[in-house]
Motif scaffolding. Structure first.
Motif, PDB file in Angstrom:
ATOM      1  N   SER A  22     108.826 108.114  53.304  1.00 32.30           N
ATOM      2  CA  SER A  22     107.951 108.058  52.138  1.00 32.30           C
ATOM      3  C   SER A  22     107.981 106.687  51.481  1.00 32.30           C
ATOM      4  O   SER A  22     106.930 106.172  51.048  1.00 32.30           O
ATOM      5  CB  SER A  22     108.373 109.130  51.126  1.00 32.30           C
ATOM      6  OG  SER A  22     107.579 109.064  49.969  1.00 32.30           O
ATOM      7  N   HIS A  65     106.292 104.138  54.350  1.00 30.06           N
ATOM      8  CA  HIS A  65     104.891 104.359  54.713  1.00 30.06           C
ATOM      9  C   HIS A  65     104.249 105.248  53.641  1.00 30.06           C
ATOM     10  O   HIS A  65     104.529 106.452  53.563  1.00 30.06           O
ATOM     11  CB  HIS A  65     104.794 105.014  56.098  1.00 30.06           C
ATOM     12  CG  HIS A  65     105.510 104.234  57.163  1.00 30.06           C
ATOM     13  ND1 HIS A  65     105.077 103.012  57.608  1.00 30.06           N
ATOM     14  CD2 HIS A  65     106.658 104.502  57.859  1.00 30.06           C
ATOM     15  CE1 HIS A  65     105.907 102.551  58.547  1.00 30.06           C
ATOM     16  NE2 HIS A  65     106.873 103.440  58.709  1.00 30.06           N
ATOM     17  N   THR A  66     103.386 104.657  52.830  1.00 35.47           N
ATOM     18  CA  THR A  66     102.872 105.341  51.637  1.00 35.47           C
ATOM     19  C   THR A  66     102.052 106.583  51.942  1.00 35.47           C
ATOM     20  O   THR A  66     101.970 107.496  51.119  1.00 35.47           O
ATOM     21  CB  THR A  66     102.019 104.369  50.810  1.00 35.47           C
ATOM     22  OG1 THR A  66     100.981 103.815  51.648  1.00 35.47           O
ATOM     23  CG2 THR A  66     102.881 103.216  50.284  1.00 35.47           C
ATOM     24  N   TYR A  67     101.452 106.654  53.125  1.00 32.01           N
ATOM     25  CA  TYR A  67     100.615 107.806  53.460  1.00 32.01           C
ATOM     26  C   TYR A  67     101.444 109.048  53.802  1.00 32.01           C
ATOM     27  O   TYR A  67     100.922 110.167  53.863  1.00 32.01           O
ATOM     28  CB  TYR A  67      99.721 107.483  54.658  1.00 32.01           C
ATOM     29  CG  TYR A  67     100.491 107.229  55.944  1.00 32.01           C
ATOM     30  CD1 TYR A  67     100.890 108.282  56.767  1.00 32.01           C
ATOM     31  CD2 TYR A  67     100.831 105.937  56.326  1.00 32.01           C
ATOM     32  CE1 TYR A  67     101.616 108.057  57.925  1.00 32.01           C
ATOM     33  CE2 TYR A  67     101.552 105.705  57.480  1.00 32.01           C
ATOM     34  CZ  TYR A  67     101.936 106.759  58.281  1.00 32.01           C
ATOM     35  OH  TYR A  67     102.650 106.541  59.415  1.00 32.01           O
TER      36      TYR A  67
END
Length: 339
Positions: free
Chosen positions: A168, A171-173
């Motif tokens: 998390s 990688h923001t997605y």
């Protein structure tokens, strides 16, 4: 005069292509675990190959995953996909994958099914420093290939909370998809690791256990910023250092190629003989007197080297027995003639 001081003076004339257990120019192996006196000092000027591989894997967060294809017409062929990853606590790459992705389908049919007895169950993750994490371009960057077994991580795995948090943050997605039933985490368990230091330099198989035990370089994520700043704003200091500490004559150019907690690498181009179009390129390792633990420490050590080069160029005498620059650890690590 201490043995370190003596060796710093001699090191400019020494030539070796690798250190810390890597091959020398004579093809001999250096034992990184039991060096003594002068050898111990010299070989500890550079990161060992295990630390270098761990640094690449840690700094990079994406790469190319090669699986064995099951698609009609290309069965058994390698299939490459761009993937994101994080590392678990042992340095194993962890991927969050969609069940509909082609590489996930290939893994489910081959890697998790032991290849059906006809193809290899192994996959390979290739990862490489990019322009955001390294100053050089093209093939002149460090890279690693991890050939691995694959396991699907159960939701109740002991480290699942750590993996989710790490993914998390990196990688923001991930927050939007990691709870979907169509997505799952997969862990790559390295069987073989191959490290390449750049174009025409060290390339070596890395022991998996040594890789897992190694720590990434503390400056890894800031190294490119330091390198770019040195090459952009300190060219006069670099040229002064090349002439007065490295002993380079007929200098054509110099640039820093890498900085880590133990020192910096520089590439020097000089004229060879009387022909202007005949050039010699030399690689030097300039060690820090102490391992640094922060970016500010690294800047301080570099500026100390520049200061001693300036003092030597200007004949500064502090009245002690040591000439300015005489205790700077320097090693010539490679040479190449270009016409």
């Amino acid at each position: 005069v201490s043995w370190k001081n003596q060796y710093a003076k001699k090191a400019v004339g020494a030539t070796a292509v690798a250190v810390n257990g890597e091959e020398t120019s004579q093809g001999q192996q250096i034992d990184a675990t039991a060096p003594t006196t002068d050898d111990e000092y010299l070989w500890q000027l550079r990161l060992n190959v295990f630390e270098k591989a761990k640094t690449v894997a840690s700094v990079c967060t994406s790469g190319t995953l090669c699986t064995v294809s099951n698609h009609e017409g290309i069965e058994g062929a390698p299939f490459g996909s761009f993937v994101d990853y994080v590392l678990d606590d042992e340095g194993n790459p962890v991927l969050l994958m969609n069940e509909m992705s082609m590489h996930t389908i290939n893994i489910e049919r081959n890697a998790l099914n032991e290849g059906n007895g006809s193809v290899s169950p192994l996959v390979t993750l290739f990862t490489q420093l990019t322009s955001d994490t390294a100053a050089p371009q093209g093939q002149d960057v460090s890279r690693c290939s991890f050939t691995c077994r694959v396991e699907k991580i159960p939701k109740d795995a002991p480290d699942m909370d750590t993996i989710r948090m790490r993914y998390s943050l990196t990688h923001t997605y991930a927050d939007q998809v990691m709870d979907s039933p169509k997505f799952a985490f997969y862990r790559l368990l390295p069987e073989k690791i191959y490290y390449v230091g750049g174009f025409g330099v060290l390339a070596k198989w890395v022991d998996v256990d040594d890789y897992k035990a190694a720590a990434p370089d503390i400056l890894a994520k800031e190294a490119s910023l330091i390198v770019n700043k040195l090459n952009r704003e300190f060219q006069d200091d670099l040229e002064n250092m090349a002439q007065h500490l490295l002993g380079v004559e007929k200098l054509e150019g110099i640039r820093v190629t890498n900085v880590d907690r133990l020192g910096m690498d520089v590439r020097v181009t000089r004229q060879q003989g009387t022909r202007r179009n005949k050039l010699m390129t030399d690689e030097f390792r300039i060690g820090f007197r102490i391992p640094v633990i922060s970016v500010e420490d690294a800047k301080s050590e570099v500026l100390k080297v520049f200061q001693e080069a300036w003092e030597k160029a200007n004949g500064v005498d502090w009245g002690d027995s040591e000439e300015p620059g005489s205790t700077v650890p320097i090693m010539k690590i490679a040479a190449d003639s270009l016409e």
